[in-house]
Design an enzyme around this catalytic site. Structure first.
Site, short mmCIF file in Angstrom:
data_model
loop_
_atom_site.label_atom_id
_atom_site.label_comp_id
_atom_site.label_asym_id
_atom_site.label_seq_id
_atom_site.Cartn_x
_atom_site.Cartn_y
_atom_site.Cartn_z
N GLY A 14 0.83 -1.21 0.00
CA GLY A 14 0.00 0.00 0.00
C GLY A 14 0.86 1.26 0.00
O GLY A 14 1.89 1.31 0.67
N ARG A 75 1.20 -4.91 -6.07
CA ARG A 75 1.20 -6.18 -5.36
C ARG A 75 1.56 -7.22 -6.42
O ARG A 75 1.11 -7.12 -7.55
CB ARG A 75 -0.15 -6.44 -4.72
CG ARG A 75 -0.58 -5.23 -3.87
CD ARG A 75 -1.51 -5.56 -2.75
NE ARG A 75 -2.10 -4.34 -2.20
CZ ARG A 75 -1.81 -3.83 -0.99
NH1 ARG A 75 -0.93 -4.41 -0.21
NH2 ARG A 75 -2.40 -2.73 -0.57
N ASP A 106 4.37 -5.19 6.12
CA ASP A 106 4.85 -6.53 6.51
C ASP A 106 4.94 -7.50 5.34
O ASP A 106 5.84 -8.35 5.30
CB ASP A 106 4.03 -7.11 7.67
CG ASP A 106 2.55 -7.20 7.36
OD1 ASP A 106 2.11 -6.64 6.34
OD2 ASP A 106 1.83 -7.83 8.15
N THR A 129 3.71 2.40 5.82
CA THR A 129 2.31 1.97 5.73
C THR A 129 1.48 2.85 6.66
O THR A 129 1.95 3.18 7.76
CB THR A 129 2.14 0.48 6.12
OG1 THR A 129 0.75 0.22 6.35
CG2 THR A 129 2.91 0.10 7.38
N ASP A 131 -0.92 2.01 8.30
CA ASP A 131 -1.53 1.21 9.37
C ASP A 131 -0.81 1.28 10.71
O ASP A 131 -1.38 0.91 11.74
CB ASP A 131 -1.60 -0.27 8.95
CG ASP A 131 -2.59 -0.48 7.83
OD1 ASP A 131 -3.49 0.36 7.67
OD2 ASP A 131 -2.46 -1.49 7.11
N ASP A 133 1.43 -0.69 11.91
CA ASP A 133 1.27 -2.02 12.49
C ASP A 133 2.54 -2.87 12.45
O ASP A 133 2.48 -4.09 12.39
CB ASP A 133 0.14 -2.77 11.77
CG ASP A 133 0.41 -2.92 10.27
OD1 ASP A 133 1.37 -2.31 9.76
OD2 ASP A 133 -0.34 -3.66 9.61
N ARG A 175 -7.66 -2.88 8.20
CA ARG A 175 -8.22 -4.24 8.09
C ARG A 175 -7.83 -5.08 9.30
O ARG A 175 -8.63 -5.82 9.84
CB ARG A 175 -7.72 -4.93 6.81
CG ARG A 175 -8.58 -4.62 5.59
CD ARG A 175 -8.24 -5.56 4.46
NE ARG A 175 -6.81 -5.52 4.14
CZ ARG A 175 -6.30 -4.80 3.16
NH1 ARG A 175 -7.06 -4.10 2.37
NH2 ARG A 175 -4.99 -4.81 2.93
P1 ATP Z 1 0.46 -2.74 3.46
O1 ATP Z 1 0.73 -3.05 4.91
O2 ATP Z 1 0.31 -1.28 3.22
O3 ATP Z 1 -0.63 -3.59 2.85
P2 ATP Z 1 2.43 -4.60 2.53
O4 ATP Z 1 3.86 -4.45 2.23
O5 ATP Z 1 2.08 -5.45 3.73
O6 ATP Z 1 1.80 -3.15 2.66
P3 ATP Z 1 1.40 -6.68 0.75
O7 ATP Z 1 0.49 -6.57 -0.41
O8 ATP Z 1 1.02 -7.56 1.88
O9 ATP Z 1 1.66 -5.17 1.25
O10 ATP Z 1 2.83 -7.17 0.24
C1 ATP Z 1 3.49 -6.52 -0.82
C2 ATP Z 1 4.13 -7.54 -1.74
O11 ATP Z 1 5.13 -8.27 -1.02
C3 ATP Z 1 3.19 -8.63 -2.26
O12 ATP Z 1 2.40 -8.20 -3.35
C4 ATP Z 1 4.20 -9.70 -2.68
O13 ATP Z 1 4.76 -9.42 -3.93
C5 ATP Z 1 5.29 -9.56 -1.61
N1 ATP Z 1 5.09 -10.63 -0.60
C6 ATP Z 1 4.20 -10.64 0.41
N2 ATP Z 1 4.26 -11.81 1.09
C7 ATP Z 1 5.20 -12.56 0.47
C8 ATP Z 1 5.73 -13.88 0.65
N3 ATP Z 1 5.30 -14.67 1.64
N4 ATP Z 1 6.70 -14.30 -0.17
C9 ATP Z 1 7.16 -13.51 -1.16
N5 ATP Z 1 6.71 -12.29 -1.42
C10 ATP Z 1 5.74 -11.80 -0.62
#
Ligand code: ATP
Length: 326
Positions: A14, A75, A106, A129, A131, A133, A175
């Site tokens: 995000g 993503r 995360d 982020t 959030d 979190d 969320r």
């Molecule tokens: P936000 O907290 O704002 O949602 P985020 O970094 O947690 O941000 P995610 O969509 O959960 O957002 O993760 C971003 C990208 O990280 C995913 O689209 C994916 O490409 C990669 N990713 C997440 N989990 C994994 C995993 N277990 N293995 C490999 N890549 C991952």
């Protein structure tokens, strides 16, 4: 220890206000130290699609005040597979990148941690982020701006709520994390707050609102999108019959919470974290997140940050909010 020469920088997951200020800080700190920087557009998807752009000091001119991210974000499902990550690695090797700085949440850190272990490439995470979190930092980039955006909206809703004796349910982002909702509830003087981390029986909420009604000309309930009753519309549907003297309204703040110019706090935090991330790489550190704890820059291993789901919202804040809204 091999000295790094070329950083690959990306934003992922995000978007959050302050990401651009952080990109600026990483690029300029790296250049100052004689390193090359390549911006990877659209996070892990851009690694797979070879969306790479060499960056110089002018690439990041005039962006400190901008919301969103000039590097874009995405993503990427394919990065979750070993095949995908192999392809990403081949692309960044071909570009001469020998270290990564990842700005995200995360999910981004999970991908970065796995990638760094598999291919032995140094990586530093910067918490970005709205959030708030992530374990290991008091604040993530974007939270302060989002919280201020929410409070500005709630103040406006309060005006119309008070003018018409209205009961408002305001849904805010979160969320899995109630940080924005709790902050908005306290700063907006809400009569009740519903969080994903807490169970709220609707009967309890009705009782709480009954106590407030009659004494007040307006009532605002902050509902985090991920709370267990299914969000503001559902909660309002269940509660509204008990309050026929109120005109009940629902407002979903939605994506406006992600946009806008970063606050002064987020710009300074972004600058400090970006600066620290490059210095950590130069010191030979890897698989860590840089964060802010007690107004000091501290590091936490990505593993620890990801595994520690310590509840960030203090119970006493909820109690305080209830007492202060009597
Ligand atoms: P936000 O907290 O704002 O949602 P985020 O970094 O947690 O941000 P995610 O969509 O959960 O957002 O993760 C971003 C990208 O990280 C995913 O689209 C994916 O490409 C990669 N990713 C997440 N989990 C994994 C995993 N277990 N293995 C490999 N890549 C991952």
């Amino acid at each position: 220890m091999q000295k790094i020469k070329h950083i690959g920088l990306f934003t992922s997951g995000g978007d959050a206000p302050g990401m651009n200020a952080c990109i600026r800080a990483v690029v300029r700190t790296a250049l100052y130290n004689g390193l090359f920087v390549t911006g990877i557009h659209e996070g892990y998807q851009g690694m797979l699609d070879n969306k790479l752009e060499p960056m110089n000091s002018r690439s990041v001119s005039n962006i400190i005040q901008l919301g969103g991210t000039i590097l874009k974000t995405a993503r990427c499902k394919e990065f979750r597979t070993l095949e995908g990550r192999k392809r990403a690695y081949a692309n960044i090797m071909a570009a001469g990148i020998d270290a990564l700085v990842a700005i995200g949440g995360d999910g981004t850190f999970t991908g970065a941690e796995i990638f760094s272990r598999e291919f032995n490439i140094p990586v530093i995470g910067i918490p970005g982020t709205i959030d708030n979190d992530l374990y290991g930092t008091d604040f993530t980039l974007g939270f302060d701006t989002a919280a201020n955006t929410v409070i500005e909206a709630i103040d406006k809703i309060r005006d119309t709520a008070a003018a018409h004796d209205r009961l408002f349910f305001v849904e805010v982002m979160g969320r899995d994390s109630g940080c924005i909702a709790l902050n908005a509830g306290i700063a907006g003087g809400a009569e009740a707050i519903l969080l994903p981390e807490r169970s709220t029986a609707l009967e309890e909420l009705i009782k709480q609102l009954e106590n407030a009604s009659g004494k007040k000309t307006s009532t605002i309930v902050i509902v985090a999108e991920g709370e267990e009753n299914g969000g503001a519309y559902n909660v309002a549907k269940h509660v509204k019959d008990h309050f026929d003297f109120y005109d009940t309204k629902v407002t979903i703040l939605g994506h406006l919470q992600r946009g806008g110019a970063p606050s002064s706090f987020d710009r300074v935090l972004a600058s400090r974290l970006g600066f620290a991330a490059v210095n950590q790489l130069l010191e030979g550190n890897t698989r860590i997140m840089v964060g802010l704890r007690g107004n000091m820059i501290k590091t936490t291993s990505l593993e620890e940050s990801l595994n520690n789901k310590e509840f960030k919202l203090a119970d006493d804040m909820m109690t305080m909010c209830n007492i202060l809204s009597i």
